[in-house]
Design a protein around this motif. Structure first.
Motif, mmCIF file in Angstrom:
data_model
loop_
_atom_site.group_PDB
_atom_site.id
_atom_site.type_symbol
_atom_site.label_atom_id
_atom_site.label_comp_id
_atom_site.label_asym_id
_atom_site.label_seq_id
_atom_site.Cartn_x
_atom_site.Cartn_y
_atom_site.Cartn_z
ATOM 1 N N GLY A 32 37.472 44.564 23.092
ATOM 2 C CA GLY A 32 37.153 44.719 24.596
ATOM 3 C C GLY A 32 38.725 43.914 25.211
ATOM 4 N N SER A 94 50.810 49.097 33.429
ATOM 5 C CA SER A 94 49.381 48.473 33.122
ATOM 6 C C SER A 94 48.479 49.144 34.173
ATOM 7 N N ALA A 95 47.440 48.874 33.790
ATOM 8 C CA ALA A 95 46.310 49.618 34.743
ATOM 9 C C ALA A 95 46.643 48.691 36.157
ATOM 10 N N THR A 96 46.791 47.585 35.888
ATOM 11 C CA THR A 96 47.101 46.495 37.142
ATOM 12 C C THR A 96 48.155 46.819 37.874
ATOM 13 N N HIS A 123 36.592 44.199 37.029
ATOM 14 C CA HIS A 123 37.786 43.314 36.534
ATOM 15 C C HIS A 123 38.375 43.093 37.690
ATOM 16 N N THR A 125 41.480 43.273 38.064
ATOM 17 C CA THR A 125 42.580 44.331 38.359
ATOM 18 C C THR A 125 42.162 45.310 39.485
ATOM 19 N N THR A 173 34.366 50.339 38.228
ATOM 20 C CA THR A 173 34.704 50.366 36.929
ATOM 21 C C THR A 173 33.726 51.338 36.046
ATOM 22 N N ASN A 177 33.346 44.971 31.752
ATOM 23 C CA ASN A 177 34.077 44.370 30.588
ATOM 24 C C ASN A 177 33.344 42.976 30.122
ATOM 25 N N ASP A 202 38.127 52.828 37.337
ATOM 26 C CA ASP A 202 38.686 51.913 36.240
ATOM 27 C C ASP A 202 37.937 52.177 35.058
ATOM 28 N N VAL A 204 39.455 51.314 32.053
ATOM 29 C CA VAL A 204 40.122 50.783 30.964
ATOM 30 C C VAL A 204 38.932 50.396 30.026
ATOM 31 N N HIS A 205 37.808 49.619 30.499
ATOM 32 C CA HIS A 205 37.020 49.128 29.319
ATOM 33 C C HIS A 205 36.370 50.108 28.626
ATOM 34 N N SER A 225 44.213 52.214 29.996
ATOM 35 C CA SER A 225 45.246 51.520 29.387
ATOM 36 C C SER A 225 45.528 51.734 27.730
ATOM 37 N N TYR A 227 46.355 50.084 25.280
ATOM 38 C CA TYR A 227 46.090 49.092 24.194
ATOM 39 C C TYR A 227 44.660 48.857 24.159
ATOM 40 N N LYS A 228 43.755 49.541 25.114
ATOM 41 C CA LYS A 228 42.325 49.357 24.838
ATOM 42 C C LYS A 228 41.786 50.659 24.111
ATOM 43 N N SER A 235 49.690 52.672 30.769
ATOM 44 C CA SER A 235 48.571 53.063 31.069
ATOM 45 C C SER A 235 48.907 54.335 31.791
HETATM 46 C C1 LIG Z 1 37.880 46.893 33.109
HETATM 47 C C2 LIG Z 1 39.125 46.556 32.910
HETATM 48 N N1 LIG Z 1 40.246 47.001 34.037
HETATM 49 C C3 LIG Z 1 41.536 46.655 33.999
HETATM 50 C C4 LIG Z 1 41.965 45.943 32.859
HETATM 51 C C5 LIG Z 1 43.580 45.336 32.807
HETATM 52 O O1 LIG Z 1 44.446 46.394 32.395
HETATM 53 P P1 LIG Z 1 45.837 46.158 32.310
HETATM 54 O O2 LIG Z 1 46.047 44.909 31.419
HETATM 55 O O3 LIG Z 1 46.169 47.311 31.731
HETATM 56 O O4 LIG Z 1 46.233 46.012 33.544
HETATM 57 C C6 LIG Z 1 41.156 45.300 31.939
HETATM 58 C C7 LIG Z 1 41.489 44.191 30.743
HETATM 59 O O5 LIG Z 1 41.075 43.982 30.240
HETATM 60 C C8 LIG Z 1 39.819 45.633 31.995
HETATM 61 O O6 LIG Z 1 38.952 45.399 31.198
#
Ligand SMILES: Cc1ncc(COP(=O)(O)O)c(C=O)c1O
Length: 430
Positions: A32, A94-96, A123, A125, A173, A177, A202, A204-205, A225, A227-228, A235
């Motif tokens: 995660g 990044s997602a951020t 998250h 973000t 989301t 996460n 979102d 990402v998770h 993203s 890296y997940k 991303s």
């Molecule tokens: C659900 C979720 N959204 C966003 C992010 C942030 O992603 P990034 O590091 O690509 O900005 C994370 C990172 O752990 C996440 O778990």
């Protein structure tokens, strides 16, 4: 479907699935936070870095190849998300950064009287880009849908109450996460559309855990993203074509005026696109191995899109077995539910495992989180983590530190057995 031969094959595709770089055998349960890399992605990335590191737009081979790599990377992501075409795929740091860019862009459309609806398990973000709009007077309020705290799911009645005629963005989301709970996205998308709000996801998770279909969700934007999902940082944002064409992001005047380039800040890294194509290739190979189980299924998907849907569906089913094993254990090994000292935050109902990803946050009564994590590592070779994962849910539950494990398809039931056995020993402390 995932027989021992296939599991071995999958693990062989991840150079660090079995041992770390020191040669230490361990079970990697910190997915995660960031997953291990699949060899196809790492090799493709290195090849692009070495052989076509030139910038796009030149007439020489390296440059042409760099452009092709970017285009095929976008196509691979579009196939993976079942998006209409590669121009709907924007890349970013990044997602951020992508969500901040999106919030600035959508903010240009707003008058100050609107609201954004999100949830108590985002998250950060997917919180602060919208809070920023509020701080800048672009919206009146960010509204947070409550959780059913006991079971760790979203309170859909509350979410529905929060959405009104002034809601311009509903941003959720795909899975928490912290809790692993999946959001009922299709239902939420319908609520957003009823008031003509943008529906932002979102992912990402959730992204490595199951199929993600932007057409089925009918979402306006979706972010994830690399890296997940088994590659490096970098991303991707899917956006509906009509929005990407109409919206006006902040951009340098000489940058492209059409999507996706108009949404991208600066020169693209072709190696990122090569790598994500490598990830998609991994799923395509996996799909080949399991497709005989899918005769006549998903016939409304075609070509690579169908193959990827099959791969992710198979992964989802395999991982549901992980959730079951983690909670209920094995004949000779107690699961988390059998350990009275363990408190799990999130869905534990064995009949509702399809509503969660195999991400579990828990604590052990009278044993500090750091001690649990350190003993899991030293005695069981389990790479887990304790901390704050930027999850709003941790603030809602008032858990600034929590132990989290998150499994993906290269993990195994045997690793879960070792984890449970070690944790059971740790529970005997005090
Ligand atoms: C659900 C979720 N959204 C966003 C992010 C942030 O992603 P990034 O590091 O690509 O900005 C994370 C990172 O752990 C996440 O778990």
């Amino acid at each position: 479907m995932f027989n021992s031969e296939l599991i071995e094959q999958i693990r062989a595709a991840f150079p660090r699935a079995v041992t770390d770089f020191n040669g230490r055998k361990r079970a990697f349960f910190d997915n995660g936070t960031a997953t291990l890399v699949v060899d196809k992605a790492a090799r493709a990335e290195a090849e692009a870095r070495i052989n076509w590191s030139a910038n796009v737009g030149g007439i020489f081979d390296e440059s042409i190849r760099a452009s092709d790599t970017i285009l095929s990377g976008r196509q691979a992501v579009a196939d993976f998300l079942n998006a209409s075409d590669p121009t709907t795929i924007v890349s970013g740091e990044s997602a951020t950064s992508l969500l901040f860019n999106l919030s600035y862009t959508l903010g240009k459309e707003l008058t100050g009287s609107e609201n954004v609806v999100t949830t108590d398990y985002e998250h950060y973000t997917n919180v602060d880009p919208w809070v920023e709009l509020c701080n800048r007077g672009k919206i009146q309020q960010v509204r947070f849908a409550k959780l059913n705290m006991e079971e760790g799911t979203l309170d859909m009645n509350h979410l529905q109450e929060l959405i009104d005629a002034k809601t311009k963005i509903v941003t959720i989301t795909a899975a928490s996460n912290m809790l692993g709970t999946k959001s009922p996205l299709e239902e939420i998308g319908k609520l957003a559309r009823e008031v003509d709000a943008y529906f932002v996801v979102d992912a990402v998770h959730h992204i490595p855990h199951g199929p993600t279909d932007v057409q089925a969700l009918d979402c306006d934007f979706l972010v994830f993203s690399g890296y997940k999902i088994f590659t490096s940082h970098g991303s991707f944002l899917y956006g509906k074509k009509k929005h990407l064409e109409a919206l006006q992001p902040y951009k340098v005047r000489t940058a492209p005026t059409t999507p996706p380039g108009k949404f991208e800040c600066g020169t693209r890294n072709q190696a990122t696109f090569a790598a994500i194509s490598g990830v998609v290739d991994h799923f395509l190979s996996l799909s080949n191995e399991v497709q005989s189980n899918y005769k006549g299924k998903f016939s409304n998907y075609h070509g690579n899109k169908r193959a990827l849907k099959i791969a992710m569906d198979a992964i989802e089913q395999y991982e549901t077995g992980f959730s079951k094993a983690i909670l209920s254990g094995f004949d000779d090994t107690p699961g988390l539910l059998d350990m009275p000292k363990v408190t799990v935050y999130g869905l534990t109902d064995l009949n509702r495992l399809d509503e969660r990803d195999p991400t579990f946050s828990f604590e052990v009564a009278n044993v500090p989180e750091e001690k649990v994590v350190s003993r899991l590592w030293k005695e069981g070779g389990i790479a887990a983590r304790s901390g704050h994962y930027y999850s709003y849910a941790q603030d809602v539950y008032n858990k600034q530190k929590i132990i989290r494990i998150s499994l993906v398809h290269y993990n195994t039931l045997e690793e879960i057995r070792i984890f449970l056995t070690t944790l059971n020993e740790i529970c005997k402390l005090n």
